[in-house]
Design an enzyme around this catalytic site. Structure first.
Site, mmCIF file in Angstrom:
data_model
loop_
_atom_site.group_PDB
_atom_site.id
_atom_site.type_symbol
_atom_site.label_atom_id
_atom_site.label_comp_id
_atom_site.label_asym_id
_atom_site.label_seq_id
_atom_site.Cartn_x
_atom_site.Cartn_y
_atom_site.Cartn_z
ATOM 1 N N LYS A 288 41.379 28.456 39.152
ATOM 2 C CA LYS A 288 42.642 28.240 38.446
ATOM 3 C C LYS A 288 42.986 26.745 38.450
ATOM 4 O O LYS A 288 42.512 26.005 39.315
ATOM 5 C CB LYS A 288 43.769 29.005 39.152
ATOM 6 C CG LYS A 288 43.763 30.509 38.935
ATOM 7 C CD LYS A 288 44.953 31.161 39.602
ATOM 8 C CE LYS A 288 44.937 32.666 39.462
ATOM 9 N NZ LYS A 288 45.163 33.150 38.093
ATOM 10 N N ARG B 298 41.317 43.636 38.544
ATOM 11 C CA ARG B 298 40.809 44.870 37.946
ATOM 12 C C ARG B 298 39.551 45.361 38.656
ATOM 13 O O ARG B 298 39.269 46.559 38.680
ATOM 14 C CB ARG B 298 40.589 44.675 36.437
ATOM 15 C CG ARG B 298 39.590 43.620 36.078
ATOM 16 C CD ARG B 298 39.683 43.194 34.624
ATOM 17 N NE ARG B 298 40.794 42.266 34.392
ATOM 18 C CZ ARG B 298 41.125 41.769 33.206
ATOM 19 N NH1 ARG B 298 40.444 42.112 32.126
ATOM 20 N NH2 ARG B 298 42.141 40.934 33.084
HETATM 21 N N1 BES Z 1 46.675 37.226 39.426
HETATM 22 C C1 BES Z 1 46.392 36.863 38.098
HETATM 23 C C2 BES Z 1 47.500 37.227 37.117
HETATM 24 C C3 BES Z 1 48.859 36.579 37.299
HETATM 25 C C4 BES Z 1 49.224 35.502 36.515
HETATM 26 C C5 BES Z 1 49.766 37.076 38.206
HETATM 27 C C6 BES Z 1 50.472 34.936 36.667
HETATM 28 C C7 BES Z 1 51.028 36.504 38.345
HETATM 29 C C8 BES Z 1 51.375 35.430 37.560
HETATM 30 C C9 BES Z 1 45.104 37.536 37.622
HETATM 31 O O1 BES Z 1 44.171 37.799 38.603
HETATM 32 C C10 BES Z 1 44.466 36.622 36.634
HETATM 33 O O2 BES Z 1 44.161 35.522 36.996
HETATM 34 N N2 BES Z 1 44.311 37.096 35.408
HETATM 35 C C11 BES Z 1 43.743 36.316 34.371
HETATM 36 C C12 BES Z 1 42.854 37.213 33.553
HETATM 37 C C13 BES Z 1 41.950 36.494 32.606
HETATM 38 C C14 BES Z 1 40.944 35.657 33.377
HETATM 39 C C15 BES Z 1 41.265 37.499 31.753
HETATM 40 C C16 BES Z 1 44.861 35.719 33.525
HETATM 41 O O3 BES Z 1 45.925 36.353 33.405
HETATM 42 O O4 BES Z 1 44.714 34.626 33.027
HETATM 43 ZN ZN ZN Z 2 42.892 36.131 39.010
#
Ligand code: BES
Ligand code: ZN
Ligand code: ZN
Length: 474
Positions: A249, A323
């Site tokens: 991230k 997931r």
């Molecule tokens: N934990 C995150 C989602 C999230 C984002 C939670 C903001 C709380 C606040 C999740 O694991 C994630 O990173 N999802 C990605 C998915 C993508 C890579 C398909 C996302 O939302 O960008």
């Molecule tokens: Zn994530």
């Protein structure tokens, strides 16, 4: 905060009065309030030192408006040096719903001070004057105890989510589960990575591989005293930290990712309440507690993982890890628990959910319209906001993979919350399709600003919603 029910309270430091219309106030107070600029709007307050009355404005005297008003009141009270606060349950011929009043006070007064070296937390004594109430003392006391139990669990969930990833990792979560189990006579099973390996839970196992903390699969079971036929299963995403893994991230995106354990924390909050509210159904809480980190041993984009049900998954982004963990936990739940009536999963799953619904609303997805209606009712009653996101055949195509049965990311960013839910659907057995709902709480679970009766930080989303659903099952 101490809350006592009394008839005719005489001794107090401040009396709290909620108003939505100045015309309901006696003439003398009304003139003084007008003079101070108070017009009974939400977020307004005025203290009359001549009679020790603290007036708080409200949009209305019921539901969310009332909770927010009492929450504002309790926050405002922090500026005073008062200890004993009087509130009349019935004022101006209007009787407040005790549950709403108490929820506003208890959820609104929450503070997370674990990491502050100097704190001035004041304990208030709330004296609730129940003179002229239409309910008996026993009824009111029962409602009070139930509401205190629920709010304590919401605040427990908030505490867990707010705790830093250095202090809170999968084993900490397992220890908390054991503590709750011991207190409430729940069954508690905790499995480490050996178990995941032996039981083909390779999707969940891979996510935690680069962490120095061992992943934990946690299974709590509440059984009511009387035999029941109803079985409810709630599965929670417990990413004690989500760095994104090798698909790392950004600094900004990573900030606050301690909140990625919010689903699991809500499951702990729910399990913590069942005995106190004498829940008549069997409830299973299942948690995948994992830390998503980077390192030489990290799982990689391009890897293919095999989940517990044999489905192969192409990893195209290690940040879509929730997931993967949920897939194995859902398989575990359905293999271990027979004749399920309801199976829910709750997770901070996608950032896309905030884009779709705004940051205050939980996205709910599933196949059963009947079940969604029940959740809509629980949403109205609990005050937790939900919206239902629809499936369609075209979106299902977006998670196809060229090399495995399914991809962990969609080929399009559009509809990311729905396609994440469709991924989970691949791990729901045919007989459970109509019994399953997915709750994406990425928006409301955590915020770096207060909103309504929620403080800065974790909100405890999901606890009241799902407890309300359970309470209203017939
Ligand atoms: N934990 C995150 C989602 C999230 C984002 C939670 C903001 C709380 C606040 C999740 O694991 C994630 O990173 N999802 C990605 C998915 C993508 C890579 C398909 C996302 O939302 O960008
Ligand atoms: Zn994530
Ligand atoms: Zn995540």
């Amino acid at each position: 905060m101490n809350i006592k029910l009394v008839k005719d309270c005489q001794k107090f430091d401040i009396e709290l009065i909620i108003v939505n219309n100045l015309n309901k106030v006696n003439k003398k107070d009304k003139n003084l309030l007008k003079l101070s600029g108070f017009t009974a709007q939400e977020n307004q307050s005025s203290f009359l030192s001549c009679n020790k009355k603290y007036y708080i404005g409200a949009s209305s005297l019921k539901g969310e408006d009332l909770k927010i008003a009492f929450s504002n009141a309790v926050v405002g009270l922090k500026q005073f040096n008062a200890k004993i606060i009087k509130i009349s349950l019935k004022s101006n011929d209007k009787e407040y719903a005790l549950e709403e009043l108490i929820e506003g006070l208890l959820l609104g007064s929450y503070e997370f001070n674990k990491y502050k070296s100097k704190t001035k937390e004041k304990k208030l004594d709330i004296v609730l004057d129940i003179e002229n109430s239409s309910k008996t003392f026993q009824e009111l006391e029962k409602n009070l105890n139930k509401t205190i139990a629920i709010c304590s669990s919401v605040n427990l969930t908030r505490n867990i989510v707010n705790t830093t990833p250095e202090d809170y990792y999968p084993q900490t979560m397992a220890n908390d589960a054991k503590k709750i189990a011991k207190k409430d006579f729940l069954e508690c099973k905790v499995f480490g990575e050996d178990y995941l390996l032996k039981n083909d839970m390779n999707a969940m196992l891979s996510v935690g591989r680069a962490s120095r903390h061992e992943s934990q699969l946690i299974h709590l079971t509440y059984k009511p005293k009387k035999e029941t036929k109803r079985k409810i299963v709630i599965v929670g995403k417990g990413l004690t930290y989500d760095s994104g893994g090798l698909s790392l991230k950004s600094s900004e995106g990573m900030l606050s990712m301690k909140c990625d354990k919010s689903g699991a924390s809500a499951v702990l909050g729910i399990m913590n309440t069942l005995k106190d509210v004498n829940c008549p159904y069997e409830v299973h809480g299942i948690i995948g507690a994992v830390e998503n980190m980077i390192g030489g041993n990290a799982y990689k984009p391009d890897d293919v993982l095999k989940a517990k049900n044999g489905t192969t998954i192409e990893v195209r982004n290690t940040d879509a890890e929730g997931r993967l963990v949920l897939a194995d936990c859902l398989c575990y739940a359905q293999d271990e628990i027979k004749d399920i009536d309801y199976i829910f999963d709750i997770a901070t799953l996608t950032g896309a959910c905030l884009i779709a619904l705004g940051e205050y609303t939980t996205g709910v997805m599933g196949h059963s319209e009947k079940l969604k209606k029940k959740i809509a009712k629980a949403s109205k009653k609990s005050g937790e906001l939900v919206a239902f996101l629809p499936y369609n055949r075209y979106l299902f195509d977006l998670i196809k993979s060229n090399v495995a049965d399914i991809s962990n990311t969609s080929s399009s960013r559009a509809g990311g919350t729905i396609t994440a839910s469709m991924f989970l659907d691949k791990f729901i057995k045919k007989e459970n399709k109509q019994k399953w709902l997915h709750f994406d709480i990425a928006g409301p679970a955590y915020k770096e600003k207060p909103w309504g009766y929620n403080p800065c930080g974790a909100s405890g989303t999901g606890v009241r919603l799902i407890l309300n659903f359970i309470e209203n099952l017939k």
